[in-house]
Scaffold this motif. Structure first.
Motif, PDB file in Angstrom:
ATOM      1  N   ASP A  61      -0.938   1.545  -1.360  1.00 37.74           N
ATOM      2  CA  ASP A  61      -1.420   1.284  -0.002  1.00 37.74           C
ATOM      3  C   ASP A  61      -1.374  -0.200   0.332  1.00 37.74           C
ATOM      4  N   LEU A  62      -1.807  -1.036  -0.603  1.00 37.26           N
ATOM      5  CA  LEU A  62      -1.827  -2.480  -0.337  1.00 37.26           C
ATOM      6  C   LEU A  62      -0.415  -3.037  -0.220  1.00 37.26           C
ATOM      7  N   ARG A  63       0.512  -2.503  -0.985  1.00 36.63           N
ATOM      8  CA  ARG A  63       1.903  -2.952  -0.866  1.00 36.63           C
ATOM      9  C   ARG A  63       2.467  -2.618   0.511  1.00 36.63           C
ATOM     10  N   VAL A  64       2.222  -1.398   0.959  1.00 35.58           N
ATOM     11  CA  VAL A  64       2.712  -1.012   2.291  1.00 35.58           C
ATOM     12  C   VAL A  64       2.059  -1.878   3.360  1.00 35.58           C
ATOM     13  N   ASP A 102      -0.349  -6.717  -5.306  1.00 39.62           N
ATOM     14  CA  ASP A 102      -0.678  -6.374  -6.689  1.00 39.62           C
ATOM     15  C   ASP A 102      -1.783  -7.276  -7.244  1.00 39.62           C
ATOM     16  N   ALA A 103      -1.741  -8.549  -6.885  1.00 40.62           N
ATOM     17  CA  ALA A 103      -2.776  -9.477  -7.352  1.00 40.62           C
ATOM     18  C   ALA A 103      -4.131  -9.097  -6.775  1.00 40.62           C
ATOM     19  N   ALA A 104      -4.155  -8.751  -5.484  1.00 40.26           N
ATOM     20  CA  ALA A 104      -5.417  -8.342  -4.857  1.00 40.26           C
ATOM     21  C   ALA A 104      -5.931  -7.045  -5.475  1.00 40.26           C
ATOM     22  N   CYS A 105      -5.033  -6.132  -5.772  1.00 43.79           N
ATOM     23  CA  CYS A 105      -5.421  -4.866  -6.390  1.00 43.79           C
ATOM     24  C   CYS A 105      -6.034  -5.101  -7.766  1.00 43.79           C
TER      25      CYS A 105
END
Length: 201
Positions: A88-91, A188-191
């Motif tokens: 989701d964060l990538r999108v 990815d870093a935020a995840c």
């Protein structure tokens, strides 16, 4: 107190058509000339709306920007649902990146950010716009917490900010190129940070 604040008009009929015309003219002027070149007279001429009407309803360039952002914030945002927080964060990050780099949308989106750097009123309008976007994206965080991917109490706005902030840094601070790989890396870093509770409030 009575009266209509700058940038607000009654919906429906001629008022709606006037507002649509002025908004489209505002976006076009911003895209072509930036905040410094945005004037009520030019928007009035471009929209075909008498400048007296534009001055009365929107007041000045800041009123035009605030109304355009207010209307944009009310529009639905395609919040992703890939089944994982990382997906989701990538999108989401790629969606934000596209908004700034798309040949048609990009100049207007960039103009709003640059206007916020030059005008307190534009900055307030932009903060309200992003607050609405964070509210819409909060479902991503709720779903992830429900799946056990991240701790309960994770602050959705802070997580979304972390996922897109590196893109803003590249685009508006350093002027570096930003592409899909950069968006994925930021997401990815935020995840990863969310998984260890970095955004729990």
């Amino acid at each position: 107190m009575t009266g209509t604040a700058p940038g607000t008009v009654r919906p429906g009929g001629r008022s709606a058509r006037v507002r649509d015309a002025v908004r489209e003219a505002t976006l076009a002027e911003l895209s072509e000339h930036g905040y410094r070149g945005l004037t009520v007279d030019n928007v009035a001429a471009r929209s075909g709306v008498h400048k007296t009407t534009v001055y009365r309803r929107w007041g000045n360039a800041d009123g035009l920007i605030a109304d355009a952002l207010d209307r944009a914030a009310a529009e639905p945002w395609p919040v992703p649902d890939t089944g994982t927080l990382a997906g989701d964060l990538r999108v989401l990050a790629r969606l934000v990146l596209t908004g700034f780099t798309d040949p048609r949308q990009g100049p207007v989106a960039r103009a709003f950010v640059l206007a916020a750097m030059q005008s307190d009123a534009a900055a307030r309008a932009l903060r309200a716009f992003y607050a609405r976007r964070y509210e819409q994206a909060a479902v991503i965080v709720r779903r992830a917490a429900g799946r056990g991917e991240i701790p309960a109490g994770t602050d959705a706005a802070e997580l979304v900010r972390a996922a897109v902030a590196p893109l803003f840094h590249r685009l508006f601070i350093t002027g570096e190129p930003a592409g899909g790989a950069d968006a994925d890396r930021a997401a990815d870093a935020a995840c990863a940070a969310a998984r260890i509770g970095a955004f729990v409030i």
